[in-house]
Design a protein around this motif. Structure first.
Motif, short mmCIF file in Angstrom:
data_model
loop_
_atom_site.label_atom_id
_atom_site.label_comp_id
_atom_site.label_asym_id
_atom_site.label_seq_id
_atom_site.Cartn_x
_atom_site.Cartn_y
_atom_site.Cartn_z
N GLU A 92 0.89 -1.17 0.05
CA GLU A 92 -0.12 0.01 -0.01
C GLU A 92 0.73 1.45 0.02
OE1 GLU A 92 -2.47 -0.93 3.07
OE2 GLU A 92 -4.08 -1.90 1.67
N ILE A 95 1.87 1.62 -3.44
CA ILE A 95 0.60 2.01 -4.10
C ILE A 95 0.31 3.81 -3.93
CG2 ILE A 95 -1.98 2.33 -4.34
CD1 ILE A 95 -1.74 -0.85 -3.82
N SER A 96 0.64 4.22 -2.79
CA SER A 96 0.22 5.51 -2.70
C SER A 96 1.47 6.47 -3.24
CB SER A 96 -0.09 6.05 -1.06
OG SER A 96 0.85 5.65 -0.54
N GLN A 99 0.57 6.49 -6.92
CA GLN A 99 -0.62 7.31 -7.01
C GLN A 99 -0.04 8.82 -7.05
OE1 GLN A 99 -3.13 5.68 -4.42
NE2 GLN A 99 -4.51 4.42 -5.72
N GLU B 92 -0.44 3.12 -13.86
CA GLU B 92 -1.59 2.79 -13.25
C GLU B 92 -1.89 1.19 -13.48
OE1 GLU B 92 -4.10 5.68 -15.39
OE2 GLU B 92 -4.32 6.97 -13.57
N ILE B 95 0.18 0.08 -10.57
CA ILE B 95 -1.00 0.29 -9.40
C ILE B 95 -2.06 -0.66 -9.20
CG2 ILE B 95 -2.77 1.84 -8.35
CD1 ILE B 95 -1.17 4.34 -9.50
N SER B 96 -2.78 -1.13 -10.38
CA SER B 96 -3.89 -2.04 -10.17
C SER B 96 -3.36 -3.48 -10.00
CB SER B 96 -4.80 -1.98 -11.51
OG SER B 96 -4.25 -2.14 -12.68
N GLN B 99 -2.88 -3.48 -6.41
CA GLN B 99 -4.03 -3.43 -5.75
C GLN B 99 -4.70 -4.98 -5.61
OE1 GLN B 99 -5.81 -0.34 -7.68
NE2 GLN B 99 -5.72 1.42 -5.91
N THR B 102 -2.95 -6.65 -2.93
CA THR B 102 -3.57 -6.31 -1.54
C THR B 102 -5.06 -6.82 -1.49
OG1 THR B 102 -4.32 -4.34 -2.27
CG2 THR B 102 -2.22 -4.42 -1.41
N ARG B 103 -5.80 -6.76 -2.49
CA ARG B 103 -7.14 -7.26 -2.26
C ARG B 103 -7.06 -8.78 -1.95
NH1 ARG B 103 -8.76 -4.29 -6.46
NH2 ARG B 103 -8.10 -5.99 -7.87
N THR B 134 -4.94 -14.11 -8.75
CA THR B 134 -4.39 -12.42 -8.88
C THR B 134 -3.67 -12.31 -10.24
OG1 THR B 134 -3.83 -12.28 -6.76
CG2 THR B 134 -2.98 -10.40 -7.94
#
Lengths: 164, 164
Positions: A92, A95-96, A99, B92, B95-96, B99, B102-103, B134
Motif C-alpha cells: 500500500e 501504491i500511494s 498514485q 496505473e 497500481i492495479s 491493488q 492487496t485485495r 491474482t
DNA sequence: CTGCACCTTCCCACAGTGGTAAGGTCAAGG
DNA sequence: CCTTGACCTTACCACTGTGGGAAGGTGCAG
C-alpha cells in the motif's frame, strides 16, 4: 519428473527452478543416474507455492519465510497474518507512492495543450527548480516491494548518448 | 563546481552523477587540470531535471527521452503529453496490479484467526493448487515501472538454506 | 547412426543504487 | 615543511530476479 515437466506443472521456468535451488530457497533436487534433476509431486507443490507467493508480490526472501512458516506446523496463525499484513502495508505504501506520481503527472498534463506548439508545462515543470515534488509522499514510502517479472514488456527507446 | 557541490545542489548523489555520465544520460563533464569534474549551473539544472523525472517514476531510459524532448525546442507539446500519459498508463497498470495483490491478501487475512492456533487460510491458499490467482489482473499489467530507490529499507530475514 | 529434444553447468545482460579500496589533490594548521 | 582530513579519481563487488546463450552430455525415435 524432469525439470521441464516440473516447470510446466508449476509454472516456474526451469531456469528459475535451478536458481531457487542455487540460493537455497528450494531444497536440492534429487538426481538420477544421468545427473538430471528428479522431481516429485511434493516438489511441484513447493514450486506452486513459491509461484503463488511471488504473484502476490512477496520477494524471494519473503517467500522463503512463508515456506518456513508453512512447514512449521506449530506456528501461530497470528504470525502468518502479521507477516502478510506487513507485506500489505508495503504494497500500500508503494501504491500511494505511485498514485502520487500519477496525480502529479496528470495535473501537469492537464495544463499542456497537447498540440503542435512547443511550449509544454510538463517539461517546464521538470526544468524548474522547486516545482512538483511528489517527494513528501515518496519520502515516506521506502518499502521494498518490486513486483516480480516485469522485464519482458519493455519500452526501449533510449540508448544513444544524449550529447555525443 | 566540484561533483560534491553539484550533488548537494541537485540532490543526485555523486555516485549517481558519475553513473549517469557513464551511461550517456548526462554529457561528459568538463574536467579541471587536476582531473576533477567541473559543473556549472546548467549542469546542476540538468541534474535537477533528472532527479525530478526519476521521482515521477520515469526510468533512466525514459528520463533520457524527456531530456531530449526538453532540449528539442521545436518538439510539439503533444509529443510530450503523450509520452507522459503513456507513463501514467504504465503507472496505473502497476497500481492495479498491486491493488489486486492487496485485495487478495486482505481477503485471505480476513479469514485467518490471527491467534495461537496454527491453522491459517493464508498458507493453506498458497499451498493449494488453483487457488487465489491474482493472475488475470497481473497478466495484463506487464509495464516496466519500478520506482527508483527502494533498496535502503530492506526486510532481511531469509538467507539460510530452507532445508539443509 | 542421425537428429532432435532435453538435460547439465557457466557466464552475460538488464536497472539502479550503494559500498569500498587504492590512489591523487588540496587547503588548513602545527 | 609535513601531516591530516576532506575531497576527488577509477575500478570493482553486491543486491534482486529473470532471460539468453554457449558448450557439452543424454535419451529416444526413426
Amino acid at each position: 519428473m524432469n525439470i521441464g515437466k516440473a516447470a510446466e506443472a508449476s509454472g516456474v521456468s526451469a531456469k528459475m527452478i535451478r536458481y531457487y535451488e542455487s540460493i537455497g530457497l528450494l531444497a536440492k533436487a534429487a538426481r538420477r543416474e544421468n545427473g538430471y534433476r528428479d522431481y516429485d509431486e511434493r516438489d511441484v507443490h513447493d514450486l506452486r507455492f513459491i509461484k503463488r507467493a511471488r504473484n502476490l508480490g512477496f520477494s524471494v526472501e519473503a517467500t522463503g519465510d512463508l515456506l518456513a512458516l508453512w512447514r512449521d506446523k506449530s506456528r501461530a496463525s497470528a504470525d502468518v497474518k502479521s507477516f502478510a499484513m506487513r507485506h500489505v502495508s508495503d504494497l500500500e505504501a508503494k501504491i500511494s507512492e505511485l498514485q502520487a506520481m500519477t496525480r502529479t503527472l496528470r495535473h501537469l498534463a492537464s495544463h499542456c495543450h497537447g498540440d503542435e506548439r512547443p511550449d509544454c508545462p510538463i517539461l517546464d515543470d521538470l526544468a524548474t527548480p522547486g516545482a512538483g515534488e511528489t517527494d513528501q509522499d515518496a519520502q515516506v514510502n521506502r518499502a521494498k516491494v518490486r513486483k516480480p517479472r516485469d522485464a519482458g514488456t519493455q519500452i526501449r527507446s533510449f540508448r544513444r548518448p544524449v550529447t555525443a
